[in-house]
Design a protein around this motif. Structure first.
Motif, PDB file in Angstrom:
ATOM      1  N   GLN A 141      19.293 -50.085  84.689  1.00 31.86           N
ATOM      2  CA  GLN A 141      19.593 -49.728  85.890  1.00 31.86           C
ATOM      3  C   GLN A 141      18.254 -49.630  86.765  1.00 31.86           C
ATOM      4  N   PRO A 142      17.838 -50.473  87.629  1.00 27.29           N
ATOM      5  CA  PRO A 142      16.637 -50.276  88.113  1.00 27.29           C
ATOM      6  C   PRO A 142      16.791 -48.899  89.276  1.00 27.29           C
ATOM      7  N   GLY A 143      17.675 -48.854  89.921  1.00 25.78           N
ATOM      8  CA  GLY A 143      17.984 -47.831  91.002  1.00 25.78           C
ATOM      9  C   GLY A 143      17.671 -46.529  90.409  1.00 25.78           C
ATOM     10  N   GLU A 144      17.777 -46.205  89.150  1.00 24.17           N
ATOM     11  CA  GLU A 144      17.366 -44.877  88.781  1.00 24.17           C
ATOM     12  C   GLU A 144      15.918 -44.489  88.793  1.00 24.17           C
ATOM     13  N   ILE A 145      15.117 -45.764  88.564  1.00 28.39           N
ATOM     14  CA  ILE A 145      13.578 -45.690  89.015  1.00 28.39           C
ATOM     15  C   ILE A 145      13.381 -45.576  90.282  1.00 28.39           C
ATOM     16  N   ALA A 146      14.353 -46.403  91.168  1.00 26.35           N
ATOM     17  CA  ALA A 146      14.019 -46.266  92.593  1.00 26.35           C
ATOM     18  C   ALA A 146      14.143 -44.813  93.249  1.00 26.35           C
ATOM     19  N   LYS A 147      14.880 -44.064  92.659  1.00 23.73           N
ATOM     20  CA  LYS A 147      15.108 -42.666  93.080  1.00 23.73           C
ATOM     21  C   LYS A 147      13.738 -41.908  93.343  1.00 23.73           C
ATOM     22  N   ILE A 148      12.924 -42.380  92.148  1.00 24.98           N
ATOM     23  CA  ILE A 148      11.566 -41.851  92.133  1.00 24.98           C
ATOM     24  C   ILE A 148      10.595 -42.441  93.070  1.00 24.98           C
ATOM     25  N   THR A 149      10.633 -43.587  93.127  1.00 24.60           N
ATOM     26  CA  THR A 149       9.793 -44.456  94.030  1.00 24.60           C
ATOM     27  C   THR A 149      10.056 -44.086  95.664  1.00 24.60           C
ATOM     28  N   GLY A 175      23.028 -43.339  78.810  1.00 26.44           N
ATOM     29  CA  GLY A 175      22.538 -44.154  79.793  1.00 26.44           C
ATOM     30  C   GLY A 175      21.337 -43.991  79.593  1.00 26.44           C
ATOM     31  N   GLY A 176      20.462 -45.169  79.189  1.00 25.53           N
ATOM     32  CA  GLY A 176      19.036 -45.055  79.043  1.00 25.53           C
ATOM     33  C   GLY A 176      18.206 -45.025  80.280  1.00 25.53           C
ATOM     34  N   SER A 177      18.699 -45.728  81.191  1.00 26.99           N
ATOM     35  CA  SER A 177      17.854 -45.774  82.442  1.00 26.99           C
ATOM     36  C   SER A 177      17.528 -44.524  83.059  1.00 26.99           C
ATOM     37  N   SER A 178      19.088 -43.654  83.121  1.00 21.88           N
ATOM     38  CA  SER A 178      19.169 -42.685  83.583  1.00 21.88           C
ATOM     39  C   SER A 178      17.980 -41.537  83.066  1.00 21.88           C
ATOM     40  N   LEU A 179      18.287 -41.509  81.666  1.00 23.43           N
ATOM     41  CA  LEU A 179      17.444 -40.691  80.796  1.00 23.43           C
ATOM     42  C   LEU A 179      15.937 -40.936  81.155  1.00 23.43           C
ATOM     43  N   LEU A 180      15.557 -41.841  81.113  1.00 24.65           N
ATOM     44  CA  LEU A 180      14.327 -42.299  81.386  1.00 24.65           C
ATOM     45  C   LEU A 180      13.770 -41.917  82.790  1.00 24.65           C
ATOM     46  N   ALA A 181      14.301 -42.193  83.833  1.00 29.45           N
ATOM     47  CA  ALA A 181      13.970 -41.582  85.226  1.00 29.45           C
ATOM     48  C   ALA A 181      13.842 -40.161  85.416  1.00 29.45           C
ATOM     49  N   ASN A 182      14.930 -39.540  84.507  1.00 27.53           N
ATOM     50  CA  ASN A 182      14.959 -37.960  84.755  1.00 27.53           C
ATOM     51  C   ASN A 182      14.043 -37.390  83.933  1.00 27.53           C
ATOM     52  N   TRP A 183      13.579 -37.984  82.896  1.00 23.51           N
ATOM     53  CA  TRP A 183      12.499 -37.315  81.934  1.00 23.51           C
ATOM     54  C   TRP A 183      11.069 -37.480  82.697  1.00 23.51           C
ATOM     55  N   ILE A 184      11.063 -38.780  83.416  1.00 22.65           N
ATOM     56  CA  ILE A 184       9.811 -38.639  84.251  1.00 22.65           C
ATOM     57  C   ILE A 184       9.742 -37.586  85.355  1.00 22.65           C
ATOM     58  N   ILE A 185      10.852 -37.450  86.089  1.00 18.70           N
ATOM     59  CA  ILE A 185      11.006 -36.592  87.038  1.00 18.70           C
ATOM     60  C   ILE A 185      10.615 -35.140  86.525  1.00 18.70           C
ATOM     61  N   VAL A 186      11.116 -34.818  85.312  1.00 19.46           N
ATOM     62  CA  VAL A 186      10.605 -33.646  84.819  1.00 19.46           C
ATOM     63  C   VAL A 186       9.043 -33.519  84.535  1.00 19.46           C
ATOM     64  N   ALA A 187       8.513 -34.687  83.894  1.00 16.09           N
ATOM     65  CA  ALA A 187       7.201 -34.662  83.788  1.00 16.09           C
ATOM     66  C   ALA A 187       6.469 -34.483  85.204  1.00 16.09           C
ATOM     67  N   LEU A 188       6.786 -34.977  86.458  1.00 17.26           N
ATOM     68  CA  LEU A 188       6.088 -34.592  87.570  1.00 17.26           C
ATOM     69  C   LEU A 188       6.187 -33.218  88.323  1.00 17.26           C
ATOM     70  N   LEU A 189       7.637 -32.821  88.055  1.00 16.85           N
ATOM     71  CA  LEU A 189       7.918 -31.364  88.171  1.00 16.85           C
ATOM     72  C   LEU A 189       6.933 -30.543  87.584  1.00 16.85           C
ATOM     73  N   LEU A 190       6.788 -30.651  86.405  1.00 16.62           N
ATOM     74  CA  LEU A 190       5.798 -29.981  85.486  1.00 16.62           C
ATOM     75  C   LEU A 190       4.286 -29.901  85.916  1.00 16.62           C
ATOM     76  N   LEU A 191       4.109 -31.020  86.347  1.00 12.93           N
ATOM     77  CA  LEU A 191       2.745 -31.346  86.982  1.00 12.93           C
ATOM     78  C   LEU A 191       2.356 -30.693  88.123  1.00 12.93           C
ATOM     79  N   ILE A 192       3.297 -30.419  89.281  1.00 13.52           N
ATOM     80  CA  ILE A 192       3.585 -29.929  90.250  1.00 13.52           C
ATOM     81  C   ILE A 192       3.699 -28.418  90.224  1.00 13.52           C
ATOM     82  N   SER A 193       4.440 -27.974  89.130  1.00  5.20           N
ATOM     83  CA  SER A 193       4.247 -26.546  88.962  1.00  5.20           C
ATOM     84  C   SER A 193       3.092 -26.101  88.420  1.00  5.20           C
TER      85      SER A 193
END
Length: 463
Positions: A171-179, A414-432
């Motif tokens: 589901q590409p839309g899951e990655i789209a929410k990050i971009t 749901g693999g695409s959702s899991l992938l997108a949300n773990w990337i979000i977590v990584a970005l939040l960790l870097l910002i924190s």
């Protein structure tokens, strides 16, 4: 108190202790499933526990080297949620003779590896600001992909949001929410002063100039386009809500929120009148207990069964493996909240919701702490994306709002959702990490050309 006593500490040892507790929750949940269903603790049980531990510790070790001042609570919360989701999916696999569990383990591995790569190779979150308009182009491509013949997976459960990648779907839309979050943060942090230029004043509201409404109109049209062409109400609300939150945080003007609510209200009203799939979704929600609506194809059977299941769970639940969540269609994805509510009860469901609340507030805390405007807006956007997704899913399952088909972050299959949300977590960790890092330890102070206002340093004393 002396300055030395208030200097921010890495707190990686605190994270490690919390991480061990999170792993215990995940492993204990999986063990309860086996015990209550009369299954032995085979090699799969121990190998899965080992895999989750190795993946979690890989992220923890990466943070020790690359982002040692990152928030110590975010990673344990995510591991606990992911582990509970794996246990519930495993329980439903046994009941339905399905194989969603192994696929979820595969995607968990891929997602955690992706998060580790982000932590190691994205030295500073402000680098993403350079790719503001490239992120917009990527978002457009990702949203169009499910409509391309030969690439599209077609209509799946009433929505055209999937593409085919060999034997898999994505589901590409899951990655789209990050971009999109990167684009909104980059655009608004660069153009905030122009957007704040005074427009007409109506009562206490300071309205924006007509020329500044362009980005909102584009975001509105994009969300309506997703609703019209992809039949995806949830993603439509998510994308527009993401933009609304980011622009409100950037400008602090209520007028933007009011205009946005009017736009989405008008779009939803027109869509309900013109497009049958939108009208049907609203009808199913408002007439859920009508016998004719329950019995028809695409009706309210799923929602009603989920409500009865949660009612059956009561306060403390039936116990993992001792309820009947498998009779609810798509219990391991769209309706996993109903499965948790039945077998863990209201207490267990509230505990899950509380973990989401803690995760989201830690993301907002990172946004408050970081000193660069891009990082603030990006952290707020990513945190709100998780918050809105949880609200839409839980609201749909409990019949507060129409069911939309979004996946519950970290829990649902749901693999695409899991992938997108773990990337979000990584970005939040870097910002924190940038928010909590003491003065004098910055790696790249002039990365985005704004050394005075956009330093990732944080004053001493950050908790």
């Amino acid at each position: 108190m002396s300055q030395l006593a208030t200097v921010a500490k890495p707190r990686r040892n605190t994270e490690l202790v919390l991480l061990l507790l999170a792993l215990m929750v995940a492993v204990f949940a999986n063990a309860l499933v086996n015990i209550n269903l009369g299954r032995s603790f085979d090699a799969d049980f121990f190998s899965q526990a080992a895999i989750l531990a190795v993946l979690s510790l890989a992220v923890h070790v990466s943070l020790r080297f690359r982002a040692k001042y990152a928030d110590p609570v975010i990673l344990p919360l995510v591991v606990a949620l992911n582990g509970i989701g794996l246990a519930v999916i495993h329980r439903l696999d046994i009941a339905n003779d399905d194989s969603a569990g192994p696929r979820q383990w595969l995607w968990t591995t891929v997602a955690v590896v992706a998060a580790v790569l982000v932590i190691w190779f994205l030295k500073d979150h402000r680098v993403l600001r350079r790719y503001t308009y490239l992120s917009l182009m990527a978002s457009v491509v990702l949203l169009i992909m499910p409509l391309v013949p030969g690439l599209s997976a077609g209509d799946v459960n009433g929505a055209s949001v999937w593409i085919k990648l060999g034997p898999y779907t994505f589901q590409p839309g899951e990655i789209a929410k990050i971009t999109l979050a990167v684009f909104f943060a980059g655009y608004l942090s660069s153009n905030r002063d122009l957007i704040l230029l005074a427009g007409k004043k109506v009562g206490p509201l300071q309205l924006p100039r007509a020329r500044d409404l362009g980005p909102m109109i584009v975001a509105w049209l994009a969300s309506v386009g997703v609703l019209v062409f992809q039949h995806d109400l949830g993603s439509s609300v998510l994308f527009f809500g993401l933009f609304m939150t980011t622009i409100y945080v950037a400008t602090s003007r209520v007028s933007w929120v009011i205009i946005g609510v009017l736009l989405i209200g008008a779009g939803g009203f027109v869509a309900a009148k013109i497009f049958p799939h939108v009208a049907a979704r609203i009808s199913v929600w408002s007439n859920a207990f009508d016998p004719e609506v329950i019995g028809k194809a695409g009706g309210s059977y799923q929602v009603v069964q989920g409500l009865f299941g949660m009612a059956n769970g009561g306060l403390v639940g039936t116990g993992l493996g001792q309820g009947s969540p498998d009779i609810v269609p798509l219990a391991n994805s769209d309706m996993i909240i109903a499965a948790i509510g039945e077998e863990l009860g209201m207490v267990g469901l509230f505990a899950v919701v509380l973990m989401y609340v803690l995760l989201i507030t830690r993301g907002f805390r990172a946004a408050l702490g970081t000193r660069d405007s891009f990082g603030k807006l990006l952290a707020v956007g990513l945190s709100f994306a998780i918050a809105l997704q949880c609200f839409v899913v839980i609201g749909g399952v409990t019949r507060l709002i129409p069911l939309t088909g979004l996946t519950t972050p970290f829990l649902a299959a749901g693999g695409s959702s899991l992938l997108a949300n773990w990337i979000i977590v990584a970005l939040l960790l870097l910002i924190s990490d940038a928010a909590r890092r003491p003065i004098g330890t910055t790696v790249a102070p002039h990365l985005d050309g704004h050394p005075a206002n956009d330093s990732p340093q944080k004053a001493v004393g950050t908790p």
